[in-house]
Design a protein around this motif. Sequence first.
Motif, PDB file in Angstrom:
ATOM      1  N   THR A 102      45.648  45.118  33.737  1.00 33.48           N
ATOM      2  CA  THR A 102      45.189  45.929  34.859  1.00 33.48           C
ATOM      3  C   THR A 102      45.186  45.058  36.102  1.00 33.48           C
ATOM      4  O   THR A 102      44.693  43.930  36.056  1.00 33.48           O
ATOM      5  CB  THR A 102      43.760  46.460  34.608  1.00 33.48           C
ATOM      6  OG1 THR A 102      43.737  47.150  33.367  1.00 33.48           O
ATOM      7  CG2 THR A 102      43.331  47.412  35.696  1.00 33.48           C
TER       8      THR A 102
ATOM      9  N   ARG B 145      44.240  45.092  40.328  1.00 36.51           N
ATOM     10  CA  ARG B 145      43.594  45.782  41.445  1.00 36.51           C
ATOM     11  C   ARG B 145      43.638  44.871  42.654  1.00 36.51           C
ATOM     12  O   ARG B 145      42.814  43.987  42.804  1.00 36.51           O
ATOM     13  CB  ARG B 145      42.142  46.117  41.112  1.00 36.51           C
ATOM     14  CG  ARG B 145      42.002  47.101  39.974  1.00 36.51           C
ATOM     15  CD  ARG B 145      40.568  47.485  39.748  1.00 36.51           C
ATOM     16  NE  ARG B 145      40.150  48.321  40.869  1.00 36.51           N
ATOM     17  CZ  ARG B 145      38.893  48.423  41.284  1.00 36.51           C
ATOM     18  NH1 ARG B 145      37.944  47.759  40.704  1.00 36.51           N
ATOM     19  NH2 ARG B 145      38.600  49.197  42.303  1.00 36.51           N
TER      20      ARG B 145
ATOM     21  N   GLU C 115      44.008  48.414  46.695  1.00 36.59           N
ATOM     22  CA  GLU C 115      43.703  49.263  45.545  1.00 36.59           C
ATOM     23  C   GLU C 115      42.190  49.321  45.322  1.00 36.59           C
ATOM     24  O   GLU C 115      41.647  50.385  45.028  1.00 36.59           O
ATOM     25  CB  GLU C 115      44.393  48.737  44.281  1.00 36.59           C
ATOM     26  CG  GLU C 115      45.855  49.066  44.206  1.00 36.59           C
ATOM     27  CD  GLU C 115      46.494  48.475  42.973  1.00 36.59           C
ATOM     28  OE1 GLU C 115      46.967  49.250  42.129  1.00 36.59           O
ATOM     29  OE2 GLU C 115      46.514  47.231  42.860  1.00 36.59           O
ATOM     30  N   GLN C 116      41.513  48.195  45.468  1.00 40.28           N
ATOM     31  CA  GLN C 116      40.062  48.191  45.315  1.00 40.28           C
ATOM     32  C   GLN C 116      39.404  49.086  46.349  1.00 40.28           C
ATOM     33  O   GLN C 116      38.464  49.818  46.035  1.00 40.28           O
ATOM     34  CB  GLN C 116      39.529  46.762  45.433  1.00 40.28           C
ATOM     35  CG  GLN C 116      39.918  45.880  44.264  1.00 40.28           C
ATOM     36  CD  GLN C 116      39.449  44.459  44.455  1.00 40.28           C
ATOM     37  OE1 GLN C 116      38.346  44.223  44.929  1.00 40.28           O
ATOM     38  NE2 GLN C 116      40.292  43.499  44.098  1.00 40.28           N
TER      39      GLN C 116
ATOM     40  N   ARG D 122      39.700  52.524  45.200  1.00 39.80           N
ATOM     41  CA  ARG D 122      39.237  52.715  43.816  1.00 39.80           C
ATOM     42  C   ARG D 122      40.391  53.054  42.880  1.00 39.80           C
ATOM     43  O   ARG D 122      40.298  53.949  42.056  1.00 39.80           O
ATOM     44  CB  ARG D 122      38.131  53.767  43.751  1.00 39.80           C
ATOM     45  CG  ARG D 122      36.895  53.395  44.534  1.00 39.80           C
ATOM     46  CD  ARG D 122      35.762  54.394  44.478  1.00 39.80           C
ATOM     47  NE  ARG D 122      36.105  55.780  44.258  1.00 39.80           N
ATOM     48  CZ  ARG D 122      36.378  56.676  45.214  1.00 39.80           C
ATOM     49  NH1 ARG D 122      36.391  56.298  46.470  1.00 39.80           N
ATOM     50  NH2 ARG D 122      36.652  57.918  44.924  1.00 39.80           N
TER      51      ARG D 122
ATOM     52  N   SER E 101      43.878  51.431  40.425  1.00 39.88           N
ATOM     53  CA  SER E 101      44.367  50.305  39.621  1.00 39.88           C
ATOM     54  C   SER E 101      45.809  50.557  39.224  1.00 39.88           C
ATOM     55  O   SER E 101      46.273  51.697  39.212  1.00 39.88           O
ATOM     56  CB  SER E 101      43.542  50.148  38.342  1.00 39.88           C
ATOM     57  OG  SER E 101      42.240  49.745  38.627  1.00 39.88           O
TER      58      SER E 101
ATOM     59  N   HIS F 248      40.425  53.738  38.999  1.00 40.39           N
ATOM     60  CA  HIS F 248      40.102  52.482  38.312  1.00 40.39           C
ATOM     61  C   HIS F 248      39.330  52.712  37.009  1.00 40.39           C
ATOM     62  O   HIS F 248      39.532  51.994  36.035  1.00 40.39           O
ATOM     63  CB  HIS F 248      39.372  51.509  39.242  1.00 40.39           C
ATOM     64  CG  HIS F 248      37.964  51.892  39.550  1.00 40.39           C
ATOM     65  ND1 HIS F 248      36.901  51.384  38.859  1.00 40.39           N
ATOM     66  CD2 HIS F 248      37.451  52.727  40.475  1.00 40.39           C
ATOM     67  CE1 HIS F 248      35.780  51.886  39.350  1.00 40.39           C
ATOM     68  NE2 HIS F 248      36.089  52.705  40.319  1.00 40.39           N
TER      69      HIS F 248
ATOM     70  N   GLU G 105      40.726  51.672  33.195  1.00 45.31           N
ATOM     71  CA  GLU G 105      39.965  50.914  32.198  1.00 45.31           C
ATOM     72  C   GLU G 105      39.936  51.656  30.860  1.00 45.31           C
ATOM     73  O   GLU G 105      40.108  51.048  29.803  1.00 45.31           O
ATOM     74  CB  GLU G 105      38.548  50.656  32.699  1.00 45.31           C
ATOM     75  CG  GLU G 105      38.471  49.637  33.818  1.00 45.31           C
ATOM     76  CD  GLU G 105      37.060  49.489  34.372  1.00 45.31           C
ATOM     77  OE1 GLU G 105      36.099  50.004  33.749  1.00 45.31           O
ATOM     78  OE2 GLU G 105      36.922  48.860  35.427  1.00 45.31           O
TER      79      GLU G 105
END
Length: 166
Positions: A112, A114, A118-119, A122, A124, A144, A148
């Motif tokens: 993954t 980020r 991208e962060q 939100r 990924s 994101h 996960e």
Amino acid sequence: MTETRTVRLRPPRNPVERRAVTWWATRALAVTAAAAAVLAVLALLIGPLRPWLVAALVLVVVGGVAYAVAVPRIRYQVHRWEVTLEAVYARRGWFFQQWRIAPMSRIQTVDTVRGPLEQRFRLSTVTVTTASAKGPVRIDGLDHERAEELVRKLTAVTQATDGDAT
């Protein structure tokens, strides 16, 4: 005698997150702004080339803004992904279309990523690596939390899948 199962190929069903459009547009505008800044500084510093540099600046800005407005929306329409018990599917591309399929038995790693933008949105990117010479299967623009969850699922399914991942 071993039993062979036929897998019906079809386009992947899941779209990327809608926020990916804004992420892609922001990335395009950032690149455009950086290129425009370089051209603007050069136009200020190099008098004899100023008309050419200003023309290039205008082209970069107009082209970059047009790209940022149109291309992310088109990417959203064509980017699709899906994970089944048999494989990971990813489709991308507009002019040069790419449809990648990674059988679960061939998956070596799941990552993954980020980046800073991208962060902020939100989002990924999930990268599924196989032994393929064509490189990994990438799924950009996932929420994101969903990314996960996808990584956990892929890890569990690949551990339970027979195969040597080569």
